[in-house]
Every structure is written in structure tokens, then in C-alpha cells.
Write a protein that holds these residues in place. Structure first.
Motif, PDB file in Angstrom:
ATOM      1  N   GLY A 219       0.816  -1.218   0.000  1.00 27.37           N
ATOM      2  CA  GLY A 219       0.000   0.000   0.000  1.00 27.37           C
ATOM      3  C   GLY A 219       0.844   1.261   0.000  1.00 27.37           C
ATOM      4  O   GLY A 219       0.466   2.280   0.574  1.00 27.37           O
ATOM      5  N   VAL A 220       2.013   1.206  -0.643  1.00 27.59           N
ATOM      6  CA  VAL A 220       2.875   2.399  -0.726  1.00 27.59           C
ATOM      7  C   VAL A 220       3.024   2.819  -2.191  1.00 27.59           C
ATOM      8  O   VAL A 220       2.763   2.026  -3.104  1.00 27.59           O
ATOM      9  N   SER A 221       3.443   4.064  -2.379  1.00 26.68           N
ATOM     10  CA  SER A 221       3.607   4.573  -3.738  1.00 26.68           C
ATOM     11  C   SER A 221       4.936   4.116  -4.326  1.00 26.68           C
ATOM     12  O   SER A 221       6.004   4.431  -3.793  1.00 26.68           O
ATOM     13  N   LEU A 222       4.857   3.387  -5.429  1.00 25.00           N
ATOM     14  CA  LEU A 222       6.078   2.969  -6.116  1.00 25.00           C
ATOM     15  C   LEU A 222       6.831   4.199  -6.628  1.00 25.00           C
ATOM     16  O   LEU A 222       8.062   4.284  -6.518  1.00 25.00           O
ATOM     17  N   GLU A 223       6.087   5.161  -7.159  1.00 30.07           N
ATOM     18  CA  GLU A 223       6.700   6.323  -7.809  1.00 30.07           C
ATOM     19  C   GLU A 223       7.564   7.131  -6.825  1.00 30.07           C
ATOM     20  O   GLU A 223       8.653   7.584  -7.184  1.00 30.07           O
ATOM     21  N   ILE A 224       7.072   7.291  -5.599  1.00 27.70           N
ATOM     22  CA  ILE A 224       7.833   8.087  -4.618  1.00 27.70           C
ATOM     23  C   ILE A 224       9.177   7.426  -4.330  1.00 27.70           C
ATOM     24  O   ILE A 224      10.219   8.078  -4.285  1.00 27.70           O
ATOM     25  N   ARG A 225       9.167   6.099  -4.189  1.00 30.26           N
ATOM     26  CA  ARG A 225      10.435   5.405  -3.899  1.00 30.26           C
ATOM     27  C   ARG A 225      11.347   5.385  -5.135  1.00 30.26           C
ATOM     28  O   ARG A 225      12.554   5.551  -5.028  1.00 30.26           O
ATOM     29  N   VAL A 226      10.758   5.208  -6.319  1.00 28.26           N
ATOM     30  CA  VAL A 226      11.565   5.218  -7.549  1.00 28.26           C
ATOM     31  C   VAL A 226      12.233   6.587  -7.696  1.00 28.26           C
ATOM     32  O   VAL A 226      13.421   6.678  -8.037  1.00 28.26           O
ATOM     33  N   ASP A 227      11.492   7.655  -7.402  1.00 32.66           N
ATOM     34  CA  ASP A 227      12.059   9.007  -7.499  1.00 32.66           C
ATOM     35  C   ASP A 227      13.261   9.175  -6.570  1.00 32.66           C
ATOM     36  O   ASP A 227      14.260   9.796  -6.938  1.00 32.66           O
ATOM     37  N   ALA A 228      13.138   8.659  -5.349  1.00 31.56           N
ATOM     38  CA  ALA A 228      14.239   8.799  -4.380  1.00 31.56           C
ATOM     39  C   ALA A 228      15.492   8.077  -4.891  1.00 31.56           C
ATOM     40  O   ALA A 228      16.612   8.626  -4.840  1.00 31.56           O
ATOM     41  N   PHE A 229      15.319   6.868  -5.410  1.00 29.81           N
ATOM     42  CA  PHE A 229      16.467   6.124  -5.932  1.00 29.81           C
ATOM     43  C   PHE A 229      17.009   6.758  -7.209  1.00 29.81           C
ATOM     44  O   PHE A 229      18.220   6.788  -7.427  1.00 29.81           O
ATOM     45  N   ALA A 230      16.106   7.301  -8.043  1.00 24.95           N
ATOM     46  CA  ALA A 230      16.547   7.917  -9.307  1.00 24.95           C
ATOM     47  C   ALA A 230      17.436   9.130  -9.034  1.00 24.95           C
ATOM     48  O   ALA A 230      18.440   9.351  -9.728  1.00 24.95           O
ATOM     49  N   ALA A 231      17.071   9.909  -8.011  1.00 21.74           N
ATOM     50  CA  ALA A 231      17.854  11.117  -7.687  1.00 21.74           C
ATOM     51  C   ALA A 231      19.246  10.719  -7.194  1.00 21.74           C
ATOM     52  O   ALA A 231      20.269  11.281  -7.619  1.00 21.74           O
ATOM     53  N   LEU A 232      19.302   9.745  -6.282  1.00 23.33           N
ATOM     54  CA  LEU A 232      20.594   9.292  -5.769  1.00 23.33           C
ATOM     55  C   LEU A 232      21.431   8.683  -6.907  1.00 23.33           C
ATOM     56  O   LEU A 232      22.629   8.970  -7.043  1.00 23.33           O
ATOM     57  N   GLU A 233      20.800   7.881  -7.734  1.00 24.07           N
ATOM     58  CA  GLU A 233      21.515   7.199  -8.820  1.00 24.07           C
ATOM     59  C   GLU A 233      22.127   8.223  -9.776  1.00 24.07           C
ATOM     60  O   GLU A 233      23.274   8.078 -10.208  1.00 24.07           O
ATOM     61  N   ALA A 234      21.360   9.252 -10.094  1.00 26.15           N
ATOM     62  CA  ALA A 234      21.858  10.286 -11.016  1.00 26.15           C
ATOM     63  C   ALA A 234      23.075  10.988 -10.412  1.00 26.15           C
ATOM     64  O   ALA A 234      24.039  11.316 -11.119  1.00 26.15           O
ATOM     65  N   ASP A 235      23.046  11.217  -9.097  1.00 31.75           N
ATOM     66  CA  ASP A 235      24.204  11.828  -8.412  1.00 31.75           C
ATOM     67  C   ASP A 235      25.435  10.932  -8.531  1.00 31.75           C
ATOM     68  O   ASP A 235      26.539  11.398  -8.820  1.00 31.75           O
ATOM     69  N   LEU A 236      25.243   9.639  -8.271  1.00 31.45           N
ATOM     70  CA  LEU A 236      26.383   8.708  -8.296  1.00 31.45           C
ATOM     71  C   LEU A 236      26.976   8.592  -9.693  1.00 31.45           C
ATOM     72  O   LEU A 236      28.174   8.341  -9.850  1.00 31.45           O
ATOM     73  N   ILE A 237      26.150   8.784 -10.712  1.00 35.20           N
ATOM     74  CA  ILE A 237      26.611   8.655 -12.102  1.00 35.20           C
ATOM     75  C   ILE A 237      27.264   9.944 -12.601  1.00 35.20           C
ATOM     76  O   ILE A 237      28.130   9.917 -13.475  1.00 35.20           O
TER      77      ILE A 237
END
Ligand SMILES: [Fe+2]
Ligand SMILES: [Fe+2]
Length: 207
Positions: A172-190
Motif C-alpha cells: 500500500g505504498v507509492s512505487l513512484e515516490i520510492r523510484v524518485d528517491a532512488f533515481a535522484a541518488l543514482e543520477a548523483d552517483l553517475i
């Protein structure tokens, strides 16, 4: 006038691999191959660990079992090329990428499962994107290896993303909110300069 680069559009990834990383990879093929072999082993062991963590989930364990076998076959392909090219064996510590992504994973269920699946999806998606970038820039025989692995990693990131979607729905959680958090971190690491060159590292530090 040189034509503008096509815009980068990806269902998960926010940024393309920087050219400076591709240049470093072409200049360090031995490190690239040895770290790549380690990544394939790690991908197999992560899939096995998930089979133990979610042993009651037969759909997940079946998908992870197939994935582990496929990743080990990839490892064998890379190891064969390492031997053929007479690359000297080298013990390499992992880079920052996977460890930093794992730090963002929730400690408690049910969010932990959602995060672990998203994390897997990003690692596979970045591998896939890097294989494509490398295949364009690097010569044979590495080019053939990376071209061959590209489709598999594209399939793998979708497997993880489907499992993430299912786990999010159940929790019952939002997939999009968690994907956004990982996407932001991933973009930083790259995009942030990285002192250590690895398969998933950022661009090399200047100087
Ligand atoms: Fe793989
Ligand atoms: Fe994979």
C-alpha cells in the motif's frame, strides 16, 4: 554544425553515462572486465540472497533462481574473455555505487522489499545503458560481449521493476515516490566525480 545529441529518455534513469566515464573505460579495459566479472557474481549472489529473504514467495524465488543462473552464465562469458585476453588476475574492492544505493533501502518491511526490488532494477538498468554506450565506443572483442549482454540486462531490470510494483501494491505504498528517491541518488552517483573507476562509477576526478 554538429547535430544536437538526442534527448535522454529512459523509464528509470535520469541521466546518460557521461562521456568521460566511457573514455576511462576504453582506457582501462582490464579493470573494466575484472570489475564486470565481479558485478555478474554479485548479481547472482544478490538474487540468491533474495530467494532466502523471501522464501515463502514462490513467484519471486522462481524468478530469482532463473536470474542467478543467467548471471552466473554471464560471469562465465566474462571470465572466458579475461582468460583469452590474458588479463592479469586482480582483487578489486567494489566501488561506491551499489553500497550507496543499498544505504537508501528501508530497514523495515514491507517497504524494504519494495526498495530492494527498485535497487535491483536501477543496477540492471544502468548496466544495460552502459553496455550500449560501451558497445558503441569500444572495439572487438569487448564490443561483441557488451552487445550480447545488453538485451539480458534490459529484461532483468523489468523483472525487478515488476516485482517492485507488486510489492508496493501489497504494501500500500507509492512505487513512484520510492523510484524518485532512488533515481535522484543514482543520477548523483553517475554524474559526481568518482575517485575510483569501476563498472558503475561516476566520471573520473579531474587531474
Ligand atoms: Fe548480467
Ligand atoms: Fe543482470
Amino acid at each position: 554544425m554538429t547535430p544536437a545529441a538526442p534527448p535522454f529518455a529512459h523509464p528509470l534513469l535520469r541521466v546518460p553515462t557521461p562521456d568521460a566515464w566511457v573514455e576511462a573505460a576504453c582506457a582501462l579495459p582490464d579493470v573494466l572486465l575484472i570489475d564486470h566479472a565481479n558485478c555478474e557474481k554479485k548479481a547472482a549472489s544478490t538474487a540468491l540472497a533474495l530467494m532466502f529473504a523471501y522464501a515463502e514467495d514462490l513467484e519471486l524465488t522462481d524468478k530469482m533462481s532463473r536470474l542467478a543462473r543467467e548471471e552466473l552464465r554471464h560471469y562465465e562469458q566474462v571470465a572466458k574473455l579475461i582468460r583469452k585476453l590474458e588479463v592479469a588476475p586482480l582483487r578489486l574492492a567494489p566501488g561506491r555505487y551499489a553500497e550507496r544505493m543499498r544505504r537508501l533501502v528501508a530497514k523495515a518491511e514491507p517497504l524494504r522489499e519494495v526498495d530492494l526490488m527498485i535497487c535491483g532494477a536501477f543496477i540492471e538498468a544502468r548496466s544495460c545503458e552502459r553496455f550500449a554506450a560501451l558497445a558503441q565506443a569500444i572495439g572487438a572483442p569487448l564490443k561483441d560481449l557488451f552487445e550480447g549482454l545488453h538485451n539480458a540486462e534490459s529484461r532483468h531490470y523489468r523483472i525487478y521493476l515488476d516485482l517492485a510494483r507488486r510489492a508496493a501494491k501489497r504494501a500500500g505504498v507509492s512505487l513512484e515516490i520510492r523510484v524518485d528517491a532512488f533515481a535522484a541518488l543514482e543520477a548523483d552517483l553517475i554524474t559526481q566525480p568518482d575517485p575510483v573507476f569501476r563498472f558503475h562509477s561516476g566520471p573520473p576526478e579531474a587531474g
